[in-house]
Design a protein around this motif. Structure first.
Motif, short mmCIF file in Angstrom:
data_model
loop_
_atom_site.label_atom_id
_atom_site.label_comp_id
_atom_site.label_asym_id
_atom_site.label_seq_id
_atom_site.Cartn_x
_atom_site.Cartn_y
_atom_site.Cartn_z
N ARG A 1 6.01 16.46 -3.70
CA ARG A 1 5.58 17.48 -2.74
C ARG A 1 5.29 18.81 -3.43
O ARG A 1 4.30 19.49 -3.14
CB ARG A 1 6.67 17.65 -1.67
N LEU A 2 6.17 19.16 -4.36
CA LEU A 2 5.97 20.40 -5.13
C LEU A 2 4.67 20.34 -5.93
O LEU A 2 3.92 21.32 -5.99
CB LEU A 2 7.17 20.59 -6.07
N LEU A 3 4.39 19.18 -6.51
CA LEU A 3 3.16 19.02 -7.29
C LEU A 3 1.93 19.14 -6.40
O LEU A 3 0.98 19.86 -6.74
CB LEU A 3 3.18 17.66 -8.01
N LEU A 4 1.95 18.46 -5.26
CA LEU A 4 0.79 18.52 -4.35
C LEU A 4 0.54 19.95 -3.89
O LEU A 4 -0.60 20.42 -3.88
CB LEU A 4 1.02 17.60 -3.14
N PHE B 1 -9.01 16.49 -5.07
CA PHE B 1 -8.71 17.75 -5.76
C PHE B 1 -9.86 18.16 -6.69
O PHE B 1 -9.63 18.62 -7.81
CB PHE B 1 -7.39 17.66 -6.54
N TYR B 2 -11.10 17.99 -6.22
CA TYR B 2 -12.26 18.36 -7.04
C TYR B 2 -12.22 19.83 -7.43
O TYR B 2 -12.72 20.22 -8.48
CB TYR B 2 -13.58 18.09 -6.29
N ASP B 3 -11.64 20.67 -6.55
CA ASP B 3 -11.70 22.11 -6.82
C ASP B 3 -10.85 22.53 -8.03
O ASP B 3 -10.94 23.65 -8.49
CB ASP B 3 -11.31 22.93 -5.57
N LEU B 4 -10.05 21.59 -8.56
CA LEU B 4 -9.31 21.92 -9.78
C LEU B 4 -10.26 22.07 -10.97
O LEU B 4 -9.93 22.73 -11.95
CB LEU B 4 -8.29 20.81 -10.10
N SER B 5 -11.44 21.46 -10.87
CA SER B 5 -12.37 21.48 -12.00
C SER B 5 -13.22 22.75 -12.06
O SER B 5 -14.00 22.92 -12.99
CB SER B 5 -13.32 20.29 -11.95
N ILE B 6 -13.09 23.61 -11.07
CA ILE B 6 -13.94 24.81 -11.05
C ILE B 6 -13.65 25.71 -12.25
O ILE B 6 -14.55 26.28 -12.84
CB ILE B 6 -13.73 25.58 -9.72
N ALA C 1 0.86 -1.19 0.00
CA ALA C 1 0.00 0.00 0.00
C ALA C 1 0.89 1.23 0.00
O ALA C 1 1.95 1.24 0.63
CB ALA C 1 -0.90 0.00 1.22
N THR C 2 0.47 2.23 -0.73
CA THR C 2 1.25 3.46 -0.78
C THR C 2 0.34 4.66 -1.02
O THR C 2 -0.68 4.54 -1.71
CB THR C 2 2.32 3.40 -1.90
N ASP C 3 0.72 5.80 -0.46
CA ASP C 3 0.07 7.05 -0.83
C ASP C 3 0.58 7.43 -2.22
O ASP C 3 1.65 6.98 -2.64
CB ASP C 3 0.44 8.17 0.15
N GLY C 4 -0.15 8.30 -2.89
CA GLY C 4 0.34 8.78 -4.19
C GLY C 4 -0.72 9.59 -4.89
O GLY C 4 -1.89 9.62 -4.48
N ILE C 5 -0.30 10.28 -5.95
CA ILE C 5 -1.25 11.07 -6.75
C ILE C 5 -1.25 10.58 -8.19
O ILE C 5 -0.18 10.27 -8.75
CB ILE C 5 -0.93 12.58 -6.68
N ILE C 6 -2.42 10.50 -8.75
CA ILE C 6 -2.57 10.03 -10.14
C ILE C 6 -2.30 11.19 -11.09
O ILE C 6 -2.99 12.21 -11.06
CB ILE C 6 -3.97 9.45 -10.37
N THR C 7 -1.27 11.02 -11.91
CA THR C 7 -0.83 12.12 -12.77
C THR C 7 -1.09 11.86 -14.26
O THR C 7 -0.80 12.72 -15.09
CB THR C 7 0.68 12.37 -12.57
N ARG C 8 -1.58 10.68 -14.58
CA ARG C 8 -1.96 10.41 -15.98
C ARG C 8 -2.89 9.21 -15.99
O ARG C 8 -2.72 8.27 -15.22
CB ARG C 8 -0.73 10.11 -16.84
N VAL C 9 -3.86 9.26 -16.89
CA VAL C 9 -4.78 8.12 -17.07
C VAL C 9 -4.81 7.80 -18.56
O VAL C 9 -5.08 8.68 -19.37
CB VAL C 9 -6.20 8.48 -16.57
N SER C 10 -4.51 6.56 -18.94
CA SER C 10 -4.61 6.19 -20.35
C SER C 10 -5.44 4.92 -20.51
O SER C 10 -5.46 4.06 -19.62
CB SER C 10 -3.22 5.99 -20.98
N LEU D 1 -0.96 21.96 -6.86
CA LEU D 1 -2.37 21.63 -7.13
C LEU D 1 -3.27 22.23 -6.05
O LEU D 1 -4.36 22.73 -6.34
CB LEU D 1 -2.57 20.11 -7.21
N TYR D 2 -2.81 22.18 -4.82
CA TYR D 2 -3.58 22.76 -3.72
C TYR D 2 -3.79 24.26 -3.96
O TYR D 2 -4.91 24.77 -3.83
CB TYR D 2 -2.84 22.52 -2.40
N LEU D 3 -2.72 24.95 -4.35
CA LEU D 3 -2.82 26.40 -4.58
C LEU D 3 -3.67 26.74 -5.81
O LEU D 3 -4.42 27.71 -5.80
CB LEU D 3 -1.42 27.01 -4.73
N ILE D 4 -3.57 25.94 -6.84
CA ILE D 4 -4.43 26.17 -8.02
C ILE D 4 -5.89 26.04 -7.62
O ILE D 4 -6.73 26.86 -7.96
CB ILE D 4 -4.10 25.16 -9.16
N GLY D 5 -6.19 24.99 -6.86
CA GLY D 5 -7.58 24.74 -6.44
C GLY D 5 -8.13 25.84 -5.55
O GLY D 5 -9.31 26.19 -5.63
N ARG D 6 -7.30 26.41 -4.70
CA ARG D 6 -7.77 27.49 -3.80
C ARG D 6 -8.05 28.79 -4.55
O ARG D 6 -8.79 29.64 -4.08
CB ARG D 6 -6.71 27.75 -2.72
#
Ligand SMILES: [Zn+2]
Length: 265
Positions: free
Chosen positions: A115-118, A78-83, A4-13, A121-126
């Motif tokens: 960490r930089l990416l997270l 990160f739903y707020d990225l879709s605003i 098990a690992t934490d992580g962020i999905i950065t591409r879906v194909s 994304l947090y700042l973009i969403g806010r």
């Protein structure tokens, strides 16, 4: 092997008829490609947790050198990225850059990019911080993490630290002051034309304020890297153009997601 690992999905194909492959950037394993069985069917068990930008805890098993998603839970979708479409576009571009700059290794560089990416994304969403600045910070900081850190303390030729206008020799990663540039007898190139030029001539004119911002971006601690502001539009433009040219030149390619971001910005 199951882990098990934490992580962020950065591409879906897409993969096969109803499956998909997701890129997950993780702290311990770097960037891994994971197959999600039935991940494209609306009722698939793992469909909700395998969406782009999902930050979660993933249960993965490895079989014959391929990774398969077994389950997991969402930490931040990160739903707020879709605003805003421009926020979504920028987030996609930063994920593409992160994919490019990470690999499947347990390394500090991968962890720092994650960490930089997270944080980005947090700042973009806010939607409180100028997206142009978020983009520039990511580009220059990610370049520095990935071994392309420029020397920005002074002009590389005469060591003058703060002339009014400087040029960044992008592939050399060094500053050149106006006087030394004149002595070298070379005209400053317009950076947007860099794609057609040989590497050695990618030169960006950059104001002292923008140089100061870049110095801050490459030297501050990770948790304070976004804590600066530029007010003057010309300085923001200088910073933006220079950071973008810098990372694209070092990565050696452009990105459709960047073109899309510019089109919708
Ligand atoms: Zn000089």
């Amino acid at each position: 092997m199951v882990f098990a690992t934490d992580g962020i999905i950065t591409r879906v194909s897409e993969y096969g008829v109803s499956d998909k492959i997701i890129n997950i950037i993780t702290p311990e394993y770097g960037r891994i490609g994971v197959i999600v069985k039935g991940g494209r069917s609306p009722g698939g068990k793992n469909t909700p947790i395998s969406q782009l930008f999902t930050y979660g805890n993933f249960e993965i098993y490895k079989k014959n050198s391929a990774y398969w998603l077994r389950g997991g839970s969402i930490i931040n979708p990160f739903y707020d990225l879709s605003i805003e479409i421009s926020g979504l576009a920028l987030a996609t571009y930063l994920c593409d850059l992160a994919n490019e700059l990470t690999d499947e290794e347990d390394s500090d560089d991968n962890r720092e990019i994650l960490r930089l990416l997270l944080n980005s994304l947090y700042l973009i969403g806010r939607r409180k911080k100028d997206k142009t600045l978020i983009k520039s910070v990511f580009e220059m900081r990610a370049a520095a993490i990935s071994g392309y850190c420029p020397e920005l303390s002074y002009c590389a030729y005469c060591r003058e630290p703060n002339p009014d206008l400087m040029y960044l020799d992008v592939m050399g990663g060094k500053l050149i002051c106006t006087d030394c540039m004149a002595k070298r007898g070379r005209k400053a190139d317009i950076s947007k034309e860099f794609e057609d030029m040989p590497e050695a001539s990618v030169i960006c004119p950059v104001s002292l304020s923008a140089v100061a911002a870049m110095r801050y971006i490459i030297s501050s601690s990770q948790d304070k890297v976004f804590s600066f502001n530029l007010k003057d539009e010309n300085d923001i433009h200088d910073l933006s153009r220079t950071c973008e040219t810098y990372i694209l030149s070092h990565v050696g390619r452009g990105f459709d997601s960047l073109d899309f971001y510019k089109a919708v910005k």
